[in-house]
Design a protein around this motif. Structure first.
Motif, PDB file in Angstrom:
ATOM      1  N   ARG A  72      -8.515  19.772 -25.751  1.00 26.87           N
ATOM      2  CA  ARG A  72      -8.110  19.420 -26.263  1.00 26.87           C
ATOM      3  C   ARG A  72      -7.343  20.951 -27.905  1.00 26.87           C
ATOM      4  N   HIS A  73      -8.317  21.047 -27.856  1.00 27.10           N
ATOM      5  CA  HIS A  73      -8.145  22.450 -28.901  1.00 27.10           C
ATOM      6  C   HIS A  73      -7.342  23.027 -28.758  1.00 27.10           C
ATOM      7  N   LEU A 108       0.188  23.503 -28.096  1.00 28.60           N
ATOM      8  CA  LEU A 108       1.715  22.809 -28.290  1.00 28.60           C
ATOM      9  C   LEU A 108       2.091  23.428 -29.329  1.00 28.60           C
ATOM     10  N   SER A 109       1.068  23.836 -31.084  1.00 30.54           N
ATOM     11  CA  SER A 109       1.234  24.578 -31.713  1.00 30.54           C
ATOM     12  C   SER A 109       2.034  25.622 -31.367  1.00 30.54           C
ATOM     13  N   MET A 142     -20.777  -7.036 -23.157  1.00 30.85           N
ATOM     14  CA  MET A 142     -21.709  -5.194 -24.144  1.00 30.85           C
ATOM     15  C   MET A 142     -22.975  -6.275 -24.347  1.00 30.85           C
ATOM     16  N   MET A 174       8.760   0.254 -35.482  1.00 30.76           N
ATOM     17  CA  MET A 174       9.016   0.938 -37.025  1.00 30.76           C
ATOM     18  C   MET A 174       9.703   2.074 -36.433  1.00 30.76           C
ATOM     19  N   ARG A 221     -24.752  -5.741 -21.412  1.00 32.29           N
ATOM     20  CA  ARG A 221     -25.403  -4.963 -20.946  1.00 32.29           C
ATOM     21  C   ARG A 221     -26.595  -3.937 -22.101  1.00 32.29           C
ATOM     22  N   ALA A 278      10.293   7.136 -44.045  1.00 31.54           N
ATOM     23  CA  ALA A 278      10.697   6.290 -43.065  1.00 31.54           C
ATOM     24  C   ALA A 278      10.056   4.577 -42.860  1.00 31.54           C
ATOM     25  N   ILE A 279       9.087   4.417 -43.543  1.00 33.70           N
ATOM     26  CA  ILE A 279       8.841   3.538 -43.578  1.00 33.70           C
ATOM     27  C   ILE A 279      10.132   2.408 -44.422  1.00 33.70           C
ATOM     28  N   LEU A 299       3.270  12.423 -37.742  1.00 33.22           N
ATOM     29  CA  LEU A 299       2.183  12.208 -38.652  1.00 33.22           C
ATOM     30  C   LEU A 299       2.561  10.607 -38.375  1.00 33.22           C
ATOM     31  N   THR A 317      -5.402  22.861 -25.605  1.00 35.04           N
ATOM     32  CA  THR A 317      -3.895  22.007 -25.849  1.00 35.04           C
ATOM     33  C   THR A 317      -3.071  22.006 -27.078  1.00 35.04           C
ATOM     34  N   LEU A 318      -3.732  21.611 -27.920  1.00 39.17           N
ATOM     35  CA  LEU A 318      -3.855  21.498 -29.270  1.00 39.17           C
ATOM     36  C   LEU A 318      -2.649  23.033 -29.976  1.00 39.17           C
ATOM     37  N   MET A 319      -3.475  24.324 -29.641  1.00 38.56           N
ATOM     38  CA  MET A 319      -3.513  25.582 -29.524  1.00 38.56           C
ATOM     39  C   MET A 319      -1.720  25.964 -29.586  1.00 38.56           C
ATOM     40  N   TYR A 362      -2.676  22.011 -36.575  1.00 35.02           N
ATOM     41  CA  TYR A 362      -2.252  21.603 -35.589  1.00 35.02           C
ATOM     42  C   TYR A 362      -1.101  20.498 -36.747  1.00 35.02           C
ATOM     43  N   ILE A 382       6.592   9.947 -44.869  1.00 33.64           N
ATOM     44  CA  ILE A 382       6.015   9.068 -44.145  1.00 33.64           C
ATOM     45  C   ILE A 382       6.744   7.288 -45.161  1.00 33.64           C
ATOM     46  N   MET A 392     -29.269   0.221 -20.827  1.00 27.86           N
ATOM     47  CA  MET A 392     -28.430   1.316 -21.591  1.00 27.86           C
ATOM     48  C   MET A 392     -29.346   1.603 -21.971  1.00 27.86           C
ATOM     49  N   ALA A 394       3.789  15.087 -46.930  1.00 27.93           N
ATOM     50  CA  ALA A 394       3.479  13.793 -46.007  1.00 27.93           C
ATOM     51  C   ALA A 394       3.609  12.450 -46.914  1.00 27.93           C
TER      52      ALA A 394
END
Lengths: 306, 297
Positions: B33-34, B40-41, B4, A226, B7, B294-295, A184, B36-38, A113, B291, B11, B287
């Motif tokens: 989730r899977h 989207l991918s 917490m 950022m 309670r 960007a920073i 990311l 949706t992600l599939m 993904y 990253i 519980m 990656a």
């Protein structure tokens, strides 16, 4: 001898300075010639009337600047930049956050993904432009085909050829490209979110939205700011994707400052005027970049504390 | 926190039923989730699939159904992009633009990054800020005067000239990036190497450099992709067309009068293959590079 030894010996310091200069000199020479020099020339170009041929162009003072601020096309392009910045910042931020949250606890398949969603960001702009202009193709394009299939054929249009949709069509492409990148960044920020706090919130029967809003977001705020600034700064100097997909057309409808500066300088030979517009882009984006830098510095200080 | 603890006993009483309920909900949640992600991918990969599908179509199929997915198969388009479209030349030019400039960026940034982090000399701070200024100032600010400067220097429309420009645009980030890596290394390493009789050069070459190898490879991958994908620099400074790289070659293709979609798709695919390969093989470095890119902004 023994006295100097306690700190760094003088010989060492001298050797370090010598090596330091040798190590940086080639870089500095390159940067002076291909960055420093043209940057200064840029200011000169903006106060003369240069057409690219004349050896000593006439000095015109602030005429280029006056022309720029009274040129309706500059204002139009700038307003397109602002549209680009607002929509083009909010949408990838939102989508990127949603993707990151969806992926957060996923283990199996997470790599696929992540790769799929991030890949557009490393694609060359030309390839992106080509593929998306096919999707927008008036006749065979997927978008119009889908619209016709679901009975919305009246909405079908030549997305890039229609002045009222061109900018937005390109913008959608850019959002598609940037969201995975934002994801990311968020994913790496989410690794630092306090899971105990999340579990506590979950036990308190909070909704997903509440947890995101009250627990996750406050913890990733610095990264959020950022990413916002990064996309914001980029919004002023956007060029490639617009130039490739529409060249600012049809009829200047999707012109941004970058394409307008380029067209003036290299297609209309108004070198000086193009340079002046390019300087406007610079003047607009540097303050944002400085703010970004400040935030980053604060971020890195915080990072060291943890 | 107090809520917490108060309670907690309750519980415990409702544990069994509550536990089963959440686990069931969790399973539904995970499937959702899977799914949706599939979806989207696939949506995010769709343009790539479109390029691949159109690139491998037969000539007749492209004409009637250019964007239907995988309806025919042939290598015709690839062959014609490669030979008639000159994309073999463009590929070579792309390589000659991105590899030398990436190598140059790595060399210059590593040396300068080390000096800026660990070798104090007079004027170092000013020099560093001057280089880093390139991160603040967009390329637009100086691209137009640079064109005429290049023309004056005889570097316009030459591969070495454009290599130098590409290097200059990437080197501020590279220097910043490598400096951070060198600054993070412990000072004791340097001291003990010096005590062992290393010269300053040997401290750098034998002790410090091997430790920043991960940084160098991340920077290398990042810079390669940036230069490979660069569009504005070659379109500005290689106007003659004899050294066109893939990106501007593609642009030339689409700004022509009649567009031959099949070979165009094939040419796009040729441009993308190295990107995909680097991306898949060096995911981690890609990656990491992006990253920190960007920073830094």
């Amino acid at each position: 001898m023994a006295v100097v030894r306690s700190t760094l010996p003088k010989v060492t310091r001298r050797a370090q300075a010598r090596l330091g200069i040798i190590f940086t000199l080639p870089l500095l020479a390159l940067v002076v010639v291909f960055f420093g020099f043209p940057l200064v020339s840029s200011l000169y170009y903006s106060v003369v009337a240069y057409d690219g041929v004349t050896a000593s162009p006439a000095f015109v003072g602030f005429a280029n600047y006056v022309q720029m601020f009274t040129d309706p096309e500059v204002w139009h392009a700038l307003s397109n930049n602002l549209i680009w910045i607002v929509i083009g910042t909010i949408s990838p931020l939102f989508l990127g956050l949603v993707f990151a949250l969806l992926l957060w606890s996923v283990k199996r398949g997470s790599r696929f993904y992540r790769l799929a969603l991030f890949f557009p960001y490393v694609m060359p702009g030309v390839a992106i432009g080509i593929a998306w202009s096919w999707i927008y193709d008036p006749l065979y394009g997927w978008l119009n085909t889908i619209l016709r299939d679901v009975g919305l054929g009246s909405l079908a249009t030549g997305w890039l050829g229609n002045p009222s949709t061109a900018l937005y069509a390109v913008l959608v492409t850019a959002i598609w490209g940037a969201s995975g990148f934002v994801m990311l960044i968020f994913l790496s920020a989410l690794q630092n979110v306090d899971m105990e706090l999340m579990d506590a919130a979950r036990l308190d029967r909070t909704s997903v939205a509440q947890r995101v809003w009250h627990v996750v977001l406050p913890q990733i705020t610095p990264v959020f700011i950022m990413v916002t600034t990064v996309t914001l700064v980029g919004g002023f100097s956007v060029f490639d994707i617009v130039f490739i997909m529409t060249s600012g057309g049809p009829d200047n409808a999707s012109d941004v400052l970058g394409t307008y500066a380029f067209t003036n300088a290299f297609q209309l030979n108004n070198i000086s005027y193009g340079t002046t517009i390019a300087l406007l882009i610079t003047a607009l984006s540097i303050p944002c970049a400085v703010i970004l830098n400040r935030i980053q510095r604060r971020l890195s200080i915080e990072g060291q504390g943890v | 926190m107090t809520a917490m603890t108060s309670r907690a006993p309750a519980m415990g009483a409702a544990r069994t039923s509550g536990y089963r309920k959440t686990s069931k909900r969790e399973r539904v949640n995970r499937v959702g989730r899977h799914t949706t992600l599939m979806i989207l991918s696939l949506l995010w990969l769709a343009p790539m699939l479109l390029i691949i599908s159109t690139a491998f179509k037969t000539r007749q199929d492209v004409q009637v159904n250019p964007f239907g997915l995988f309806t025919s198969f042939s290598f015709q388009n690839l062959v014609s992009a490669w030979t008639e479209g000159h994309f073999n030349d463009y590929l070579l030019n792309s390589i000659l633009l991105s590899l030398p400039s990436t190598a140059l960026v790595l060399i210059l940034s590593t040396f300068a990054g080390y000096a800026f982090a660990r070798l104090p000399f007079f004027g170092r701070t000013v020099a560093f800020y001057f280089v880093i200024l390139g991160l603040l100032v967009p390329f637009f600010a100086y691209m137009i005067p640079l064109y005429f400067q290049m023309r004056g220097m005889g570097l316009l429309d030459t591969l070495p000239g454009v290599d130098l420009v590409l290097t200059t645009t990437s080197v501020p980030f590279g220097t910043f990036f490598m400096r951070a890596f060198f600054a993070d290394l412990p000072g004791e390493l340097e001291q003990s190497a010096r005590i062992d009789g290393c010269s300053e050069w040997q401290v750098f070459w034998r002790v410090m450099l091997p430790l920043v190898r991960p940084g160098i490879s991340a920077l290398g991958v990042f810079t390669f992709l940036q230069t490979w994908n660069n569009f504005l620099v070659p379109i500005l400074y290689l106007p003659g067309g004899s050294y066109r790289p893939l990106t501007t070659g593609l642009f030339q293709f689409i700004s022509g009068r009649q567009i031959d979609i099949g070979p165009l798709a094939a040419a796009t695919l040729i441009t993308l293959i190295p990107v995909v390969a680097v991306f898949l093989v060096m995911q981690r470095q890609v990656a990491e590079g992006f990253i920190s890119g960007a920073i830094k902004g």
